[in-house]
Design an enzyme around this catalytic site. Structure first.
Site, PDB file in Angstrom:
ATOM      1  N   GLU A 151     -15.284  23.665 -11.546  1.00  0.00           N
ATOM      2  CA  GLU A 151     -16.579  24.032 -12.110  1.00  0.00           C
ATOM      3  C   GLU A 151     -17.722  23.273 -11.426  1.00  0.00           C
ATOM      4  O   GLU A 151     -18.772  23.846 -11.124  1.00  0.00           O
ATOM      5  CB  GLU A 151     -16.582  23.750 -13.620  1.00  0.00           C
ATOM      6  N   ALA A 164      17.611  37.142   1.943  1.00  0.00           N
ATOM      7  CA  ALA A 164      17.360  38.261   2.860  1.00  0.00           C
ATOM      8  C   ALA A 164      18.672  39.009   3.035  1.00  0.00           C
ATOM      9  O   ALA A 164      19.725  38.391   3.226  1.00  0.00           O
ATOM     10  CB  ALA A 164      16.860  37.751   4.206  1.00  0.00           C
ATOM     11  N   THR A 218      26.008  26.705   3.006  1.00  0.00           N
ATOM     12  CA  THR A 218      24.828  26.867   3.850  1.00  0.00           C
ATOM     13  C   THR A 218      24.698  25.716   4.830  1.00  0.00           C
ATOM     14  O   THR A 218      24.352  25.913   6.003  1.00  0.00           O
ATOM     15  CB  THR A 218      23.561  26.967   2.972  1.00  0.00           C
ATOM     16  N   GLU A 235      17.628  28.778  -1.937  1.00  0.00           N
ATOM     17  CA  GLU A 235      17.935  29.506  -0.702  1.00  0.00           C
ATOM     18  C   GLU A 235      19.435  29.447  -0.444  1.00  0.00           C
ATOM     19  O   GLU A 235      19.878  29.342   0.697  1.00  0.00           O
ATOM     20  CB  GLU A 235      17.160  28.914   0.470  1.00  0.00           C
ATOM     21  N   GLY A 265      23.618  30.696  -0.940  1.00  0.00           N
ATOM     22  CA  GLY A 265      24.414  31.909  -0.810  1.00  0.00           C
ATOM     23  C   GLY A 265      24.844  32.435  -2.159  1.00  0.00           C
ATOM     24  O   GLY A 265      24.518  31.876  -3.216  1.00  0.00           O
ATOM     25  N   GLY A 266      25.614  33.511  -2.117  1.00  0.00           N
ATOM     26  CA  GLY A 266      26.017  34.179  -3.349  1.00  0.00           C
ATOM     27  C   GLY A 266      26.901  33.339  -4.244  1.00  0.00           C
ATOM     28  O   GLY A 266      26.871  33.481  -5.478  1.00  0.00           O
ATOM     29  N   LEU A 290      26.700  30.182  -5.025  1.00  0.00           N
ATOM     30  CA  LEU A 290      25.889  29.335  -5.901  1.00  0.00           C
ATOM     31  C   LEU A 290      24.863  30.150  -6.684  1.00  0.00           C
ATOM     32  O   LEU A 290      24.511  29.788  -7.818  1.00  0.00           O
ATOM     33  CB  LEU A 290      25.184  28.261  -5.074  1.00  0.00           C
ATOM     34  N   ALA A 291      24.405  31.253  -6.106  1.00  0.00           N
ATOM     35  CA  ALA A 291      23.395  32.070  -6.787  1.00  0.00           C
ATOM     36  C   ALA A 291      23.925  32.638  -8.096  1.00  0.00           C
ATOM     37  O   ALA A 291      23.189  32.716  -9.093  1.00  0.00           O
ATOM     38  CB  ALA A 291      22.928  33.202  -5.875  1.00  0.00           C
TER      39      ALA A 291
END
Length: 583
Positions: free
Chosen positions: A70, A181, A223, A315, A317-318, A320-321
């Site tokens: 402000e 990705a 990873t 980020e 892999g599958g 841990l995701a």
């Protein structure tokens, strides 16, 4: 209470054409977002001052301890602010103690303030709005005083820019984003494990930006073994987040890019007792190893919550995701889909087994967005509705659960954390100047206590590089950046540190606090008002300022404040004020 984006709890009543006002509020949220990565774990504030469709001033809070949004907007607009309207994405706080944000708007002659959302912190919620109205300023709050479809969209932008804070407060874990990705057929690597590169350079640049907005990045052991990543934010903004590796067995390589901690910290989370010899090897490289009785995503997130983290980027892999999603700690998903097909029955997918056997069990994303980035498509959305509730500052009972040596029935403990609570003026990060003697017998003014503290790790060392470090730290724009730079330089050149961190705290902190309170009387008031209590920084896992009770009286900051309080109480200057407080 929670709400899904795009849905307001109150009925929509269109009073007039709100296109101009909605546009100004969206702009305030847009510029507020520029501070993401600098202000964690604090709100993002932006302010736009306009006369009709003409914008005459803008500003955003760069970081805690810097000039409020402000005041910046008022200074930009100058005399043109009289009779204008101010648009702010969130009700301002009061970390100076003199209501700088409110007073700046009132003194500038602002006639009307439009507020996106009320301040989510309980002790601040509604205070600035009441102060503005009592100062003769008209205040309209989106969703309360202004309601229309356009206002609804503007309100959405205000919520989104501070969504991580709202999630963190509601779930008591950091806001977590799962990023991956994949190819058009849903693979994150070939059957051989090769994955460079699925997505385009443009998409990878967006990932760097996501990293720069995060406090930490999490990957799994696979990873590290397969990709040997650096996990930097090379082309992003903000800062370089710390790296976290989750590995139950510690079956990790002895040489890896993540073991280089010269620029940023690496934490390895593992199961208790795993490969003690390898733990010692990591410790010798400066990697912090944290053991858990049972390694799981929720406990790791609870630990990072205690360390003050706001946003985490997954980020992994599958493998841990999947447990991360199952445990309910993933809040948002960013999926970069490349127009490629790789095939392969054994090629990995972004999410492992979730135990779902019917499509009706599939998790639906909320508020899904689609964006083309180069040849790729970015699909993002939330797994849980954005919460609408007040963040809670840790209570004595919650602190006792973290550190059993702190009993709730002891003398009342006042917890503060940086500048976001009622006692934040006592924090090293509060925006109060510090005037301290220099080596030549004169005085130097420092931007904050944290600037002074970090720089003085290297003061007195007869080395040109140490002197350069002092100047680098002093010139940083905010206390957060001073802290990051000081810790980084300490890791890079421990030989240039004049004293250990704890010794610096013990030797310097009382004199620093005295210097701070001489300049700003407001910093003394909370200490005097609560003289019978025990002020203590609420950040856990920090022997200097946190609640891990390595030093008597809770921690070094607590000890310094207590000793300073006794000194002030003996000072005749404060005797009248103390008498009025105590009796």
């Amino acid at each position: 209470m929670v709400f899904s984006l795009g849905v307001l709890s109150a009925p929509i009543v269109c009073r007039s054409d709100h296109s101009l006002e909605a546009g100004h509020i969206r702009r305030a949220a847009e510029i507020a977002d520029k501070s993401t990565g600098f202000t964690s774990p604090h709100p993002n504030f932006g302010c736009v001052i306009a006369m009709g469709g003409n914008v005459i001033g803008e500003g955003y809070l760069y970081a805690q301890g810097t000039k409020c949004a402000e005041l910046q907007a008022v200074e930009a607009g100058r005399d043109m602010c009289k009779g204008a309207s101010a648009y702010i994405n969130m009700e301002p706080g009061d970390c100076h103690g003199d209501q700088t944000a409110v007073s700046a708007l009132v003194k500038a002659g602002i006639s009307r303030v439009v507020v996106g959302i009320r301040n989510p912190l309980p002790h601040l919620r509604g205070n600035a709005i009441r102060s503005l109205r009592s100062g003769g300023v008209q205040v309209d709050v989106l969703g309360e005083d202004l309601q229309s479809k356009m206002i609804e969209e503007a309100l959405k932008s205000c919520v989104l820019v501070n969504a991580p804070l709202l999630y963190r407060a509601a779930s008591r874990v950091p806001f977590s984003v799962l990023k991956f990705a994949m190819t058009l057929d849903g693979k994150i690597a070939a059957s051989s494990g090769h994955a460079s590169w699925i997505s385009s350079k443009q998409s990878r640049n967006r990932v760097f930006e996501l990293r720069g907005r995060s406090d930490a990045i999490i990957v799994g052991g696979n990873t590290v073994r397969r990709d040997d990543p650096r996990l930097t934010a090379r082309h992003g903004g903000g800062h370089v987040p710390m790296r976290i590796v989750m590995s139950q067995t510690l079956n990790l390589p002895e040489v890896a890019n993540l073991w280089d901690v010269s620029d940023v910290r690496t934490i390895v989370a593992t199961q208790r007792g795993a490969r003690k010899s390898f733990q010692k090897l990591l410790a010798s490289k400066g990697v912090e190893v944290v053991e858990f009785d049972i390694l799981n995503p929720r406990d790791v997130m609870g630990y990072l919550y205690d360390r003050g983290c706001l946003s985490i980027l997954w980020e992994c892999g599958g493998t841990l995701a999947a447990p991360a999603i199952s445990s309910g700690i993933i809040h948002q998903v960013f999926a970069f889909v490349a127009p490629k097909i790789i095939g392969g029955e054994n090629a990995p997918s972004p999410v492992g087994e979730l135990g779902m056997v019917e499509m009706t069990q599939a998790l639906d994303l909320i508020d899904v967005s689609y964006e083309q980035i180069g040849p790729d498509m970015l699909i993002s959305g939330f797994l849980h509705p954005i919460p609408d509730l007040n963040p809670i500052i840790p209570s004595v009972n919650e602190t006792s659960a973290i550190d059993p040596t702190v009993a709730p029935y002891e003398a009342n403990i006042i917890f503060f954390y940086k500048t976001w609570d009622p006692y934040g003026a006592m924090s090293n990060f509060s925006p109060h100047l510090l005037r301290m003697p220099d080596e030549n017998g004169g005085y130097v003014t420092w931007p904050s206590v944290e600037h002074y503290y970090q720089a003085h790790k290297f003061v007195g060392v007869n080395d040109p590089l140490a002197k350069d470090y002092v100047e680098q730290i002093k010139s940083t724009k905010s206390p957060e950046e001073a802290a990051r730079l000081g810790r980084t330089r300490q890791r890079q050149r421990p030989d240039l540190v004049c004293l250990s961190e704890l010794m610096i705290g013990l030797k310097m902190h009382i004199s620093i606090l005295e210097g701070k309170m001489v300049i700003e009387d407001y910093t003394t008031s909370p200490l005097l008002t609560y003289w019978a209590s025990r002020p203590s920084c609420a950040k856990a896992h920090d022997p200097f300022g946190g609640i891990s009770r390595l030093l008597k009286n809770l921690n070094c900051i607590n000890e310094s404040l207590s000793l300073l309080l006794h000194s002030i109480m003996r000072n005749v200057k404060y005797s009248a004020e103390l008498k009025s407080i105590c009796y």
